[in-house]
Design a protein around this motif. Structure first.
Motif, PDB file in Angstrom:
ATOM      1  N   VAL A 208      33.514  43.600  36.194  1.00  0.00           N
ATOM      2  CA  VAL A 208      34.183  42.936  37.324  1.00  0.00           C
ATOM      3  C   VAL A 208      33.152  42.380  38.301  1.00  0.00           C
ATOM      4  N   ASP A 209      33.266  41.092  38.558  1.00  0.00           N
ATOM      5  CA  ASP A 209      32.508  40.458  39.641  1.00  0.00           C
ATOM      6  C   ASP A 209      33.487  40.305  40.804  1.00  0.00           C
ATOM      7  N   THR A 210      33.398  41.186  41.803  1.00  0.00           N
ATOM      8  CA  THR A 210      34.387  41.208  42.874  1.00  0.00           C
ATOM      9  C   THR A 210      34.385  39.929  43.707  1.00  0.00           C
ATOM     10  N   ALA A 211      33.313  39.145  43.635  1.00  0.00           N
ATOM     11  CA  ALA A 211      33.256  37.890  44.392  1.00  0.00           C
ATOM     12  C   ALA A 211      33.934  36.745  43.647  1.00  0.00           C
ATOM     13  N   SER A 212      33.935  36.794  42.327  1.00  0.00           N
ATOM     14  CA  SER A 212      34.534  35.717  41.528  1.00  0.00           C
ATOM     15  C   SER A 212      34.951  36.281  40.171  1.00  0.00           C
ATOM     16  N   PHE A 213      36.239  36.583  40.027  1.00  0.00           N
ATOM     17  CA  PHE A 213      36.725  37.182  38.773  1.00  0.00           C
ATOM     18  C   PHE A 213      37.826  36.347  38.122  1.00  0.00           C
TER      19      PHE A 213
ATOM     20  N   VAL B 160      44.976  29.865  35.019  1.00  0.00           N
ATOM     21  CA  VAL B 160      43.916  30.598  35.710  1.00  0.00           C
ATOM     22  C   VAL B 160      44.099  32.087  35.441  1.00  0.00           C
ATOM     23  N   ARG B 161      43.110  32.704  34.836  1.00  0.00           N
ATOM     24  CA  ARG B 161      43.203  34.092  34.417  1.00  0.00           C
ATOM     25  C   ARG B 161      41.998  34.890  34.914  1.00  0.00           C
ATOM     26  N   PHE B 162      42.101  36.217  34.702  1.00  0.00           N
ATOM     27  CA  PHE B 162      40.983  37.112  34.976  1.00  0.00           C
ATOM     28  C   PHE B 162      39.892  36.892  33.925  1.00  0.00           C
ATOM     29  N   VAL B 163      38.677  36.785  34.368  1.00  0.00           N
ATOM     30  CA  VAL B 163      37.540  36.565  33.470  1.00  0.00           C
ATOM     31  C   VAL B 163      36.488  37.637  33.731  1.00  0.00           C
ATOM     32  N   PRO B 164      36.145  38.433  32.727  1.00  0.00           N
ATOM     33  CA  PRO B 164      35.076  39.427  32.915  1.00  0.00           C
ATOM     34  C   PRO B 164      33.725  38.754  33.100  1.00  0.00           C
TER      35      PRO B 164
ATOM     36  N   PRO C 116      30.834  44.245  27.890  1.00  0.00           N
ATOM     37  CA  PRO C 116      31.352  44.755  26.610  1.00  0.00           C
ATOM     38  C   PRO C 116      32.854  44.471  26.460  1.00  0.00           C
ATOM     39  N   GLN C 117      33.204  43.523  25.610  1.00  0.00           N
ATOM     40  CA  GLN C 117      34.600  43.118  25.455  1.00  0.00           C
ATOM     41  C   GLN C 117      35.434  44.133  24.681  1.00  0.00           C
ATOM     42  N   ASP C 118      34.792  44.964  23.854  1.00  0.00           N
ATOM     43  CA  ASP C 118      35.554  45.873  22.999  1.00  0.00           C
ATOM     44  C   ASP C 118      36.164  47.047  23.768  1.00  0.00           C
ATOM     45  N   VAL C 119      35.769  47.240  25.033  1.00  0.00           N
ATOM     46  CA  VAL C 119      36.334  48.347  25.812  1.00  0.00           C
ATOM     47  C   VAL C 119      37.401  47.864  26.784  1.00  0.00           C
ATOM     48  N   ILE C 120      37.698  46.555  26.791  1.00  0.00           N
ATOM     49  CA  ILE C 120      38.666  45.995  27.731  1.00  0.00           C
ATOM     50  C   ILE C 120      39.985  45.727  27.020  1.00  0.00           C
ATOM     51  N   VAL C 121      41.081  46.180  27.635  1.00  0.00           N
ATOM     52  CA  VAL C 121      42.433  45.891  27.154  1.00  0.00           C
ATOM     53  C   VAL C 121      43.146  45.102  28.248  1.00  0.00           C
TER      54      VAL C 121
ATOM     55  N   THR D 207      45.340  41.895  38.448  1.00  0.00           N
ATOM     56  CA  THR D 207      44.777  40.689  39.070  1.00  0.00           C
ATOM     57  C   THR D 207      45.837  39.584  39.114  1.00  0.00           C
ATOM     58  N   ASN D 208      45.799  38.778  40.169  1.00  0.00           N
ATOM     59  CA  ASN D 208      46.666  37.610  40.323  1.00  0.00           C
ATOM     60  C   ASN D 208      45.774  36.423  40.671  1.00  0.00           C
ATOM     61  N   CYS D 209      45.488  35.624  39.674  1.00  0.00           N
ATOM     62  CA  CYS D 209      44.591  34.493  39.875  1.00  0.00           C
ATOM     63  C   CYS D 209      45.347  33.184  40.136  1.00  0.00           C
ATOM     64  N   GLY D 210      46.678  33.250  40.219  1.00  0.00           N
ATOM     65  CA  GLY D 210      47.460  32.043  40.494  1.00  0.00           C
ATOM     66  C   GLY D 210      47.717  31.872  41.976  1.00  0.00           C
ATOM     67  N   GLY D 211      48.643  30.972  42.290  1.00  0.00           N
ATOM     68  CA  GLY D 211      48.898  30.662  43.686  1.00  0.00           C
ATOM     69  C   GLY D 211      50.146  31.285  44.242  1.00  0.00           C
TER      70      GLY D 211
END
Length: 437
Positions: free
Chosen positions: A36-41, A50-54, A59-64, A90-94
């Motif tokens: 998680v980048d708390t400044a830009s996720f 617009v979605r959440f982006v690691p 490590p992608q294999d530990v994220i669900v 997360t809510n990346c929409g408007g």
């Protein structure tokens, strides 16, 4: 995992049907800073939805990750690692003013209990056997003299049975929670009720010891003890519920549990002090007025048991706050059951077992105060001429009183005089130091 979006009241039904920017993600806490980048996720606005982006390289294999909609969906995911997990929404929409409703259940290989909680089922099984062993000790020492037992000795049986019942109820609670994921209020209520009854009876038992030996306690002091006992029971209910809620994840810090512990500590100290005062008063009464060494020795041993139990209880309380099994170290999770609830149960079993040994009936108890007065009257009436007698062949009054005193004084042949004298000396030194202070 069963989650869905909850739109605000101002939004019409079906408004969020095509909204795909609210997502829920799970991953181990130890990877939070890598993922998680708390400044830009969120993804760039011009890249479609617009979605959440690691973070890049995480490590992608530990994220669900799942997209939430306005109708509830069930998602079943396999987590590949043991550890503490983060549930990130997360809510990346408007769209603003949204809520999330539903349930999240995590089933470990052993069941629904948390990884550091599942050993409590086995622990309460072993504690049941421990209390059963102590109860069998009581049966072996007391059952042969059932008809001659005092109320104090009989109460030890009731306390043993309450302890066994409590452990069985708590084992049932954790076993049911592990297999179904549902918290049984019935098991919890039974376990809590029997735990409080056990603790209060044990405290009352120690304070009543002088009365069992025929030594009266001031009525006002006894009333204060009863009030403190009721307050302690109420505080203990609150503390126990907050402790279990904390361990099951309702509280993340010890603040609430610490606040609940304060009245338990205050009332517990008051009861402990009253117990020592009652036993010490009884000891002085036995020595100064009855001239009886054996009751005094018995009360000294009871004081010793109370002091040992009090010190151990303080250590058990500290262990509940210094519990290493609630941290992030997986290797220490196995210690949680003992630190959280096990040590306090072991302290109670220790106090109960020592009390059983100290107050065990002996052959000399057939002439103790509990039955001696009835027997003495009969024996004095049948004293033959010339036995323990004055010149005229009849027992004089002072000799009758001397005989009565000897018979009334309960004896404990198994306690060595040196050990009891040493304990009496320790309490005398402590009492003298307190007076000088």
């Amino acid at each position: 995992m069963k989650l869905k979006l909850s739109p605000s009241k101002a939004q019409p039904a079906g408004y969020l049907r095509d909204y795909k920017s609210v997502e829920v993600s799970m991953f181990p806490l130890e990877y939070f800073d890598q993922i998680v980048d708390t400044a830009s996720f969120c993804s760039a606005p011009g890249s479609g939805v617009v979605r959440f982006v690691p973070r890049p390289g995480s490590p992608q294999d530990v994220i669900v990750t799942h997209t939430l909609r306005d109708d509830e969906e069930t998602h079943v995911d396999a987590l590949l690692m043991s550890g503490i997990y983060v549930l990130l929404v997360t809510n990346c929409g408007g769209v603003e003013g949204l809520g999330v409703a539903g349930t999240v259940s995590v089933r470990n290989p052993h069941g629904y209990l948390q990884a550091n909680e599942h050993r409590k089922t086995g622990m309460y099984g072993w504690l049941t056997l421990l209390y059963m062993a102590s109860f069998l000790l009581w049966v072996g020492l007391y059952a042969r003299r059932w008809s001659r037992l005092s109320l104090l000795q009989s109460e030890l049986m009731s306390i043993h049975l309450l302890a066994v019942g409590e452990c069985l109820a708590m084992r049932w609670l954790y076993s049911d929670l592990n297999s179904t994921g549902e918290f049984s209020e019935t098991c919890y209520s039974l376990g809590t009720a029997m735990s409080l009854a056990k603790t209060c009876m044990l405290l009352r038992w120690a304070a009543q010891a002088p009365q069992t030996l025929g030594i009266d306690i001031e009525p006002e002091s006894d009333l204060k003890f009863q009030v403190a006992l009721v307050l302690h029971a109420g505080a203990a209910i609150h503390f126990r519920s907050s402790l279990i809620a904390r361990d099951l994840g309702a509280y993340g810090v010890d603040t609430t549990v610490g606040i609940c512990a304060v009245p338990v500590i205050i009332t517990g100290m008051a009861l402990f002090g009253y117990g020592l005062y009652s036993l010490e008063s009884g000891r002085r009464h036995a020595l100064e007025k009855q001239r009886a060494q054996d009751p005094a020795r018995l009360l000294v041993l009871t004081m010793a048991v109370l002091v040992v139990a009090g010190i151990a209880a303080v250590a058990a309380l500290v262990a509940q706050f210094a519990d290493p099994g609630r941290g992030t170290s997986v290797s220490k999770w196995g210690m949680h059951a003992m630190f959280s609830e096990g040590f306090s149960q072991v302290v109670c079993a220790l106090a109960l077992g020592l009390s059983t040994l100290v107050w065990r009936p002996t052959d000399a108890d057939a002439q103790s105060q509990r039955y001696g007065k009835v027997q003495v009257e009969a024996d004095l009436e049948s004293v033959p001429v010339g036995a323990a007698a004055g010149i005229d062949g009849e027992s004089t009054k002072p000799e009758q009183e001397l005989l009565r005193t000897r018979i009334d004084a309960p004896t404990h042949c198994s306690v060595t005089g040196a050990a009891v004298a040493g304990l009496q000396r320790i309490f005398d030194v402590l009492r003298g130091a307190l007076r000088r202070a």
